[in-house]
Write an enzyme that holds these catalytic residues in place. Structure first.
Site, PDB file in Angstrom:
ATOM      1  N   HIS A 108       0.901  -1.216  -0.089  1.00 33.49           N
ATOM      2  CA  HIS A 108      -0.018  -0.108   0.106  1.00 33.49           C
ATOM      3  C   HIS A 108       0.949   1.291   0.004  1.00 33.49           C
ATOM      4  O   HIS A 108       0.417   2.304   0.320  1.00 33.49           O
ATOM      5  CB  HIS A 108      -1.070  -0.102   1.059  1.00 33.49           C
ATOM      6  CG  HIS A 108      -2.187  -1.068   1.273  1.00 33.49           C
ATOM      7  ND1 HIS A 108      -2.811  -1.339   2.109  1.00 33.49           N
ATOM      8  CD2 HIS A 108      -2.524  -1.574   0.027  1.00 33.49           C
ATOM      9  CE1 HIS A 108      -3.768  -2.159   1.905  1.00 33.49           C
ATOM     10  NE2 HIS A 108      -3.568  -2.539   0.316  1.00 33.49           N
ATOM     11  N   CYS A 116       5.700  12.000  -7.703  1.00 27.94           N
ATOM     12  CA  CYS A 116       5.392  13.303  -8.355  1.00 27.94           C
ATOM     13  C   CYS A 116       4.519  12.760  -9.674  1.00 27.94           C
ATOM     14  O   CYS A 116       4.757  11.892 -10.621  1.00 27.94           O
ATOM     15  CB  CYS A 116       6.619  13.748  -9.049  1.00 27.94           C
ATOM     16  SG  CYS A 116       6.017  15.402 -10.406  1.00 27.94           S
ATOM     17  N   LEU A 198      -5.338  -9.319  17.620  1.00 28.41           N
ATOM     18  CA  LEU A 198      -5.934  -9.170  18.882  1.00 28.41           C
ATOM     19  C   LEU A 198      -7.473  -9.915  19.184  1.00 28.41           C
ATOM     20  O   LEU A 198      -7.848 -10.420  20.240  1.00 28.41           O
ATOM     21  CB  LEU A 198      -6.091  -7.613  19.063  1.00 28.41           C
ATOM     22  CG  LEU A 198      -6.036  -6.946  20.629  1.00 28.41           C
ATOM     23  CD1 LEU A 198      -4.894  -7.475  21.442  1.00 28.41           C
ATOM     24  CD2 LEU A 198      -6.326  -5.510  20.309  1.00 28.41           C
TER      25      LEU A 198
HETATM   26  C1  BJW Z   1      -3.866  -5.762  16.873  1.00 35.73           C
HETATM   27  C2  BJW Z   1      -3.638  -5.024  17.925  1.00 35.73           C
HETATM   28  C3  BJW Z   1      -2.544  -5.574  18.476  1.00 35.73           C
HETATM   29  C4  BJW Z   1      -5.055  -3.970  17.090  1.00 35.73           C
HETATM   30  N1  BJW Z   1      -2.011  -6.717  18.252  1.00 35.73           N
HETATM   31  N2  BJW Z   1      -3.793  -7.061  16.640  1.00 35.73           N
HETATM   32  C5  BJW Z   1     -14.852  -6.478  -3.003  1.00 35.73           C
HETATM   33  C6  BJW Z   1     -13.939  -7.487  -3.245  1.00 35.73           C
HETATM   34  C7  BJW Z   1     -12.666  -7.061  -3.505  1.00 35.73           C
HETATM   35  C8  BJW Z   1     -12.327  -5.718  -3.687  1.00 35.73           C
HETATM   36  C9  BJW Z   1     -13.148  -4.883  -3.348  1.00 35.73           C
HETATM   37  C10 BJW Z   1     -14.305  -5.149  -3.004  1.00 35.73           C
HETATM   38  N3  BJW Z   1     -14.930  -4.220  -2.616  1.00 35.73           N
HETATM   39  C11 BJW Z   1     -14.124  -3.094  -3.093  1.00 35.73           C
HETATM   40  C12 BJW Z   1     -13.013  -3.421  -3.371  1.00 35.73           C
HETATM   41  C13 BJW Z   1     -11.707  -2.880  -3.503  1.00 35.73           C
HETATM   42  C14 BJW Z   1     -11.020  -2.098  -2.248  1.00 35.73           C
HETATM   43  C15 BJW Z   1     -11.667  -2.475  -0.830  1.00 35.73           C
HETATM   44  O1  BJW Z   1     -10.948  -3.584  -0.210  1.00 35.73           O
HETATM   45  N4  BJW Z   1     -12.578  -1.958  -0.432  1.00 35.73           N
HETATM   46  C16 BJW Z   1     -13.163  -2.619   0.991  1.00 35.73           C
HETATM   47  C17 BJW Z   1     -13.447  -1.408   1.546  1.00 35.73           C
HETATM   48  C18 BJW Z   1     -14.392  -3.521   0.821  1.00 35.73           C
HETATM   49  N5  BJW Z   1      -9.646  -2.380  -2.546  1.00 35.73           N
HETATM   50  C19 BJW Z   1      -8.962  -1.357  -3.236  1.00 35.73           C
HETATM   51  O2  BJW Z   1      -9.456  -0.632  -3.824  1.00 35.73           O
HETATM   52  C20 BJW Z   1      -7.426  -1.908  -3.343  1.00 35.73           C
HETATM   53  N6  BJW Z   1      -7.338  -2.146  -4.558  1.00 35.73           N
HETATM   54  C21 BJW Z   1      -7.701  -2.842  -5.516  1.00 35.73           C
HETATM   55  O3  BJW Z   1      -8.465  -3.814  -5.319  1.00 35.73           O
HETATM   56  O4  BJW Z   1      -7.290  -2.515  -6.961  1.00 35.73           O
HETATM   57  C22 BJW Z   1      -7.844  -3.508  -7.949  1.00 35.73           C
HETATM   58  C23 BJW Z   1      -6.821  -4.488  -8.084  1.00 35.73           C
HETATM   59  C24 BJW Z   1      -6.604  -5.619  -7.421  1.00 35.73           C
HETATM   60  C25 BJW Z   1      -5.557  -6.401  -7.875  1.00 35.73           C
HETATM   61  C26 BJW Z   1      -4.987  -6.690  -9.267  1.00 35.73           C
HETATM   62  C27 BJW Z   1      -5.519  -5.469  -9.917  1.00 35.73           C
HETATM   63  C28 BJW Z   1      -6.435  -4.825  -9.559  1.00 35.73           C
HETATM   64  C29 BJW Z   1      -6.552  -0.772  -2.771  1.00 35.73           C
HETATM   65  C30 BJW Z   1      -6.727  -0.636  -1.456  1.00 35.73           C
HETATM   66  C31 BJW Z   1      -6.044   0.353  -0.605  1.00 35.73           C
HETATM   67  C32 BJW Z   1      -6.073   0.458   0.837  1.00 35.73           C
HETATM   68  N7  BJW Z   1      -5.511   1.511   1.256  1.00 35.73           N
HETATM   69  C33 BJW Z   1      -5.660   1.848   2.626  1.00 35.73           C
HETATM   70  C34 BJW Z   1      -5.453   3.347   2.846  1.00 35.73           C
HETATM   71  C35 BJW Z   1      -4.177   4.000   2.408  1.00 35.73           C
HETATM   72  C36 BJW Z   1      -3.019   3.986   3.171  1.00 35.73           C
HETATM   73  C37 BJW Z   1      -3.211   4.695   4.452  1.00 35.73           C
HETATM   74  O5  BJW Z   1      -3.770   5.649   4.730  1.00 35.73           O
HETATM   75  O6  BJW Z   1      -2.456   4.299   5.471  1.00 35.73           O
HETATM   76  O7  BJW Z   1      -4.611   1.156   3.293  1.00 35.73           O
HETATM   77  S1  BJW Z   1      -7.167   1.457   3.424  1.00 35.73           S
HETATM   78  C38 BJW Z   1      -6.642   1.043   5.033  1.00 35.73           C
HETATM   79  O8  BJW Z   1      -6.749  -0.343   5.404  1.00 35.73           O
HETATM   80  C39 BJW Z   1      -5.135   0.773   4.814  1.00 35.73           C
HETATM   81  C40 BJW Z   1      -4.592  -0.267   5.281  1.00 35.73           C
HETATM   82  O9  BJW Z   1      -3.469  -0.849   4.752  1.00 35.73           O
HETATM   83  C41 BJW Z   1      -5.793  -1.321   5.232  1.00 35.73           C
HETATM   84  C42 BJW Z   1      -5.975  -2.399   6.030  1.00 35.73           C
HETATM   85  O10 BJW Z   1      -6.126  -2.244   7.230  1.00 35.73           O
HETATM   86  P1  BJW Z   1      -5.507  -2.934   8.608  1.00 35.73           P
HETATM   87  O11 BJW Z   1      -4.070  -3.104   8.537  1.00 35.73           O
HETATM   88  O12 BJW Z   1      -6.404  -4.008   8.203  1.00 35.73           O
HETATM   89  O13 BJW Z   1      -6.249  -2.138   9.544  1.00 35.73           O
HETATM   90  P2  BJW Z   1      -7.468  -2.049  10.612  1.00 35.73           P
HETATM   91  O14 BJW Z   1      -7.551  -0.784  11.478  1.00 35.73           O
HETATM   92  O15 BJW Z   1      -8.741  -2.350   9.620  1.00 35.73           O
HETATM   93  O16 BJW Z   1      -7.284  -3.597  11.458  1.00 35.73           O
HETATM   94  C43 BJW Z   1      -6.350  -3.634  12.710  1.00 35.73           C
HETATM   95  C44 BJW Z   1      -6.512  -5.092  13.294  1.00 35.73           C
HETATM   96  O17 BJW Z   1      -5.337  -5.049  13.999  1.00 35.73           O
HETATM   97  C45 BJW Z   1      -7.892  -5.137  13.882  1.00 35.73           C
HETATM   98  O18 BJW Z   1      -8.304  -6.509  13.511  1.00 35.73           O
HETATM   99  C46 BJW Z   1      -7.502  -5.429  15.313  1.00 35.73           C
HETATM  100  O19 BJW Z   1      -8.231  -6.078  16.062  1.00 35.73           O
HETATM  101  C47 BJW Z   1      -5.898  -5.741  15.317  1.00 35.73           C
HETATM  102  N8  BJW Z   1      -5.201  -4.993  16.198  1.00 35.73           N
HETATM  103  N9  BJW Z   1      -4.160  -3.877  17.762  1.00 35.73           N
HETATM  104  C48 BJW Z   1      -2.601  -7.525  17.209  1.00 35.73           C
HETATM  105  N10 BJW Z   1      -1.927  -4.790  19.335  1.00 35.73           N
END
Ligand code: BJW
EC number: 2.3.1.286
Length: 231
Positions: A108, A116, A198
């Site tokens: 990501h 740019c 978690l």
């Molecule tokens: C602990 C803890 C501790 C807490 N110990 N644990 C349906 C099917 C397939 C795809 C889609 C769909 N509908 C829509 C889509 C596409 C979309 C998508 O997934 N949308 C969803 C909302 C459904 N995806 C995209 O658009 C992606 N691109 C894509 O699909 O392109 C098409 C393509 C794919 C493949 C080939 C060709 C084309 C792009 C996704 C980009 C995500 N970007 C983000 C934000 C930008 C980055 C930023 O600002 O930092 O990335 S979203 C955000 O979520 C961020 C993260 O990397 C990502 C995941 O979050 P994460 O890491 O899971 O965090 P949390 O907060 O959700 O969870 C934390 C967890 O930790 C929890 O479970 C806690 O319990 C746990 N935890 N403390 C252990 N101490």
């Protein structure tokens, strides 16, 4: 190396105990923001100042964070497994690198990089972007955070897909399992699967085994099981 071939995926939960907010937990980064207002190309086009400020604040927070025991354990795992480990992170922080991991695959993007959109060059970046600094390569004031937003294609998926098809073990750490394609990696993995989180994630039932607890406890425990105690 002749060890097991392991693919590890990390998410925001692994950096939570380093003081970096997760996205969806209570008090998370998006509690006060609609994700669609800060993490899409459309949001950036509509209100660039809001988006740039959001990422400037996170880059600033990252400068004050340090790797925790979970990051350090994964660096130790790389020392033991070498090329048999692929570490894939959804995180845009650099805590894995600062813990000593050398091969980290950021699907990501990275907070410490600016892209740019005029000349397509990427630059290591530690300062703010809100004031529209010029691109060091072409001088255009079109630098954006080098982050993969919703609707954009994550980096290096073919490499990850190949590794998952060949791995003996896939381990997912600290991720909610709500964002694709990372949420589907468990289904692409050929080998055994383990979730360390978690609480059970949205995708927990897709894993052969799921363990609950803080990453700073579970990850060092699991690494010790796999490669033995730290000497
Ligand atoms: C602990 C803890 C501790 C807490 N110990 N644990 C349906 C099917 C397939 C795809 C889609 C769909 N509908 C829509 C889509 C596409 C979309 C998508 O997934 N949308 C969803 C909302 C459904 N995806 C995209 O658009 C992606 N691109 C894509 O699909 O392109 C098409 C393509 C794919 C493949 C080939 C060709 C084309 C792009 C996704 C980009 C995500 N970007 C983000 C934000 C930008 C980055 C930023 O600002 O930092 O990335 S979203 C955000 O979520 C961020 C993260 O990397 C990502 C995941 O979050 P994460 O890491 O899971 O965090 P949390 O907060 O959700 O969870 C934390 C967890 O930790 C929890 O479970 C806690 O319990 C746990 N935890 N403390 C252990 N101490």
């Amino acid at each position: 190396m002749n060890g097991p071939r392991v693919v590890v995926l990390t998410g925001a939960g692994i950096s939570a105990e380093s003081g970096l907010a997760t996205f969806r937990d209570s008090g998370g980064l998006w509690e006060g923001h609609d994700p669609m207002q800060v993490a899409t190309p459309e949001a950036y086009a509509d209100d660039p100042d809001l988006v740039l400020r959001f990422y400037d604040e996170r880059r600033d927070a990252l400068a004050h964070a340090v790797p925790n025991a979970a990051h350090l354990a994964l660096a130790r795992l790389e020392d033991a497994l070498g090329d048999d480990l692929l570490l894939v992170t959804q995180n845009v922080d650099d805590l894995h690198e600062r813990a000593g991991s050398r091969r980290v695959h950021h699907v990501h993007g990275s907070l410490r990089s600016a892209w740019c959109t005029a000349c397509d060059e990427r630059h290591d970046w530690d300062g703010p972007l809100l004031h529209r600094p010029p691109c060091p390569a072409c001088g255009a004031r079109d630098l954006r955070p080098d982050i993969v937003w919703f609707g954009e294609v994550p980096h290096g998926l073919p490499l990850v897909e190949d590794a998952l098809e060949e791995c003996d073990l896939f381990v997912s750490i600290g991720t909610s399992g709500l964002v694709y394609p990372a949420a589907a990696f468990v289904h692409w993995a050929r080998g055994s699967t383990l979730e360390l989180n978690l609480e059970p994630s949205a995708g927990a039932t897709g894993f052969a085994q799921s363990r609950q607890g803080p990453a700073t406890v579970l990850v060092p425990q699991w690494v010790e099981e796999l490669v033995g105690p730290a000497v």
